[in-house]
Enzyme design. Structure first.
Site, PDB file in Angstrom:
ATOM      1  N   CYS A  14       0.942  -1.068   0.077  1.00 49.43           N
ATOM      2  CA  CYS A  14      -0.039  -0.171   0.032  1.00 49.43           C
ATOM      3  C   CYS A  14       0.730   1.303  -0.009  1.00 49.43           C
ATOM      4  CB  CYS A  14      -0.757  -0.131   1.297  1.00 49.43           C
ATOM      5  SG  CYS A  14      -2.066  -1.417   1.445  1.00 49.43           S
ATOM      6  N   GLN A 211     -14.920  -8.258  -8.720  1.00 52.27           N
ATOM      7  CA  GLN A 211     -14.142  -7.104  -8.020  1.00 52.27           C
ATOM      8  C   GLN A 211     -13.650  -7.172  -6.635  1.00 52.27           C
ATOM      9  OE1 GLN A 211     -13.161  -4.863 -10.154  1.00 52.27           O
ATOM     10  NE2 GLN A 211     -14.455  -4.605 -11.739  1.00 52.27           N
ATOM     11  N   ASN A 305     -15.483  -3.996 -20.273  1.00 53.80           N
ATOM     12  CA  ASN A 305     -14.552  -4.046 -18.797  1.00 53.80           C
ATOM     13  C   ASN A 305     -13.514  -4.995 -19.128  1.00 53.80           C
ATOM     14  OD1 ASN A 305     -14.062  -3.497 -16.228  1.00 53.80           O
ATOM     15  ND2 ASN A 305     -15.180  -5.359 -15.506  1.00 53.80           N
ATOM     16  N   CYS A 332      -9.573  -0.555 -15.592  1.00 52.88           N
ATOM     17  CA  CYS A 332      -8.853  -0.545 -14.391  1.00 52.88           C
ATOM     18  C   CYS A 332      -7.590   0.073 -14.732  1.00 52.88           C
ATOM     19  CB  CYS A 332      -8.738  -2.041 -13.824  1.00 52.88           C
ATOM     20  SG  CYS A 332      -8.193  -2.831 -15.121  1.00 52.88           S
TER      21      CYS A 332
END
Length: 374
Positions: A14, A211, A305, A332
């Site tokens: 992260c 997702q 998508n 994405c």
């Protein structure tokens, strides 16, 4: 959000950890707008935020350590296990399940796979939590050597984790960085996890794509429906449909919706959802979504998508030639989105919205509404 693992330097996945969330969101929007600067006419809706923590419905845990002291998390630079059971971006229900998983590894004597030594059996544990708190648990093994021991102790695992709906063993025998293999051995009565999004309950099979952020997934489906509903398209294609999320949320009386996906497993899941929910007018086919338009008359609207690589020049050009009046493109990867839009010059970017699928990272999910000129 603060993270002890990040602060200690043991996990840097992260990369935006510690940055105020409002600043994260603003930076992502600015980056996306810069990438799509060739479309100044676009109206940008307010970004769709996510909870800062506890948003991941999936835990992809590499198993390290020893049988008696297994680690569940990632590998360090020496390919040794780093335990991340307290990871704050995992849904609370996943975090509370991990101690029972670790105890089961010890009970069933599942030797963690040692990459440097090429020894051991258990490579990964893959968990998914449904919105209703049920779990899919998958043990990724190198062989079937430990399968009998797993079967022997399944009752104890279920007693410790009664929320398990789907339990499987996945076989990945190769010594390479591949998360899972192609062979799945189902050990539970159920082989699908019910993923409720809005009024639709999608079915997720092992290895199927859903997702990672359930709340954001529901937001994407709702936004697509909100954009298309006033246009009342009679025919819709959902390309790269996965388990049918967009297609099933776009179904309406008198509307024909077709979902296309290469994965037979995902198509089977989508068909099951449509059948159980009694949703009419929706069909799903196994096929190459990028080439589906070849030789077919354009529908009123298309939803795409694609994976991170985007449509690619060839598929984008095919959509350009096919000429549906409306395209909803959920991306994405804004970098490939910009390239694909450049390959469709007959379309105006009418509206765009960023959905924050992965807080604490630079990842950005951008949904766009495209209308054909003339």
């Amino acid at each position: 959000m603060e993270c002890a693992y990040f602060s200690a330097g043991v996990c840097r996945s992260c990369e935006l950890m510690g940055v105020p969330y409002s600043a994260q969101l603003a930076a992502k929007v600015a980056d996306a707008q810069a990438l799509l600067a060739a479309h100044p006419e676009a109206v940008w809706r307010d970004a769709a935020p996510s909870p800062e923590d506890g948003f991941r419905n999936k835990a992809k845990m590499v198993v390290g350590g020893t049988v008696d002291e297994p680690t569940l998390g990632i590998l360090d630079g020496a390919q040794r296990g780093v335990d991340l059971r307290g990871c704050g971006v995992l849904a609370p229900g996943l975090r509370t399940a991990l101690p029972a998983i670790a105890a089961f590894i010890t009970r069933a004597r599942l030797e963690p796979y040692d990459i440097p030594a090429r020894r051991g059996e258990l490579k990964n544990v893959l968990l998914t939590e449904s919105p209703d708190g049920e779990l899919m648990v998958r043990f990724v093994l190198r062989s079937t050597e430990a399968l009998a021991r797993i079967r022997k102790h399944v009752a104890a695992l279920r007693e410790a984790l009664p929320r398990i709906a789907v339990l499987t063993v996945n076989l990945q025998p190769e010594h390479k960085a591949v998360l899972e293999g192609v062979q799945e051995i189902v050990l539970s009565d159920a082989d699908t996890l019910a993923m409720r999004t809005g009024d639709v309950v999608l079915h997720l099979r092992p290895g199927g794509f859903f997702q990672t952020n359930t709340a954001i997934a529901a937001g994407l489906y709702a936004q697509a429906a909100a954009w298309l509903e006033p246009l009342a398209p009679a025919t819709v294609w959902d390309l790269y449909c996965g388990v049918g999320g967009f297609a099933l949320h776009l179904a309406a009386p008198g509307r024909a919706v077709v979902g296309i996906e290469t994965s037979e497993t995902a198509v089977a899941s989508a068909r099951l959802t449509a059948q159980e929910a009694g949703i009419p007018g929706v069909t799903f086919e196994v096929g190459d979504a990028g080439a589906y338009a070849i030789g077919r008359e354009a529908p009123d609207a298309v939803v795409v998508n694609p994976p991170r690589r985007g449509l690619g020049a060839e598929s984008a050009a095919l959509l350009e030639r096919t000429g549906p009046a409306t395209i909803v493109y959920s991306s994405c990867n804004p970098v490939t989105l910009a390239k694909d839009l450049a390959a469709m010059p007959s379309y105006d970017l009418v509206e765009a919205r960023l959905f924050d699928m992965f807080p604490q990272t630079r990842h950005a999910e951008v949904m766009t509404l495209l209308r054909r000129r003339g």
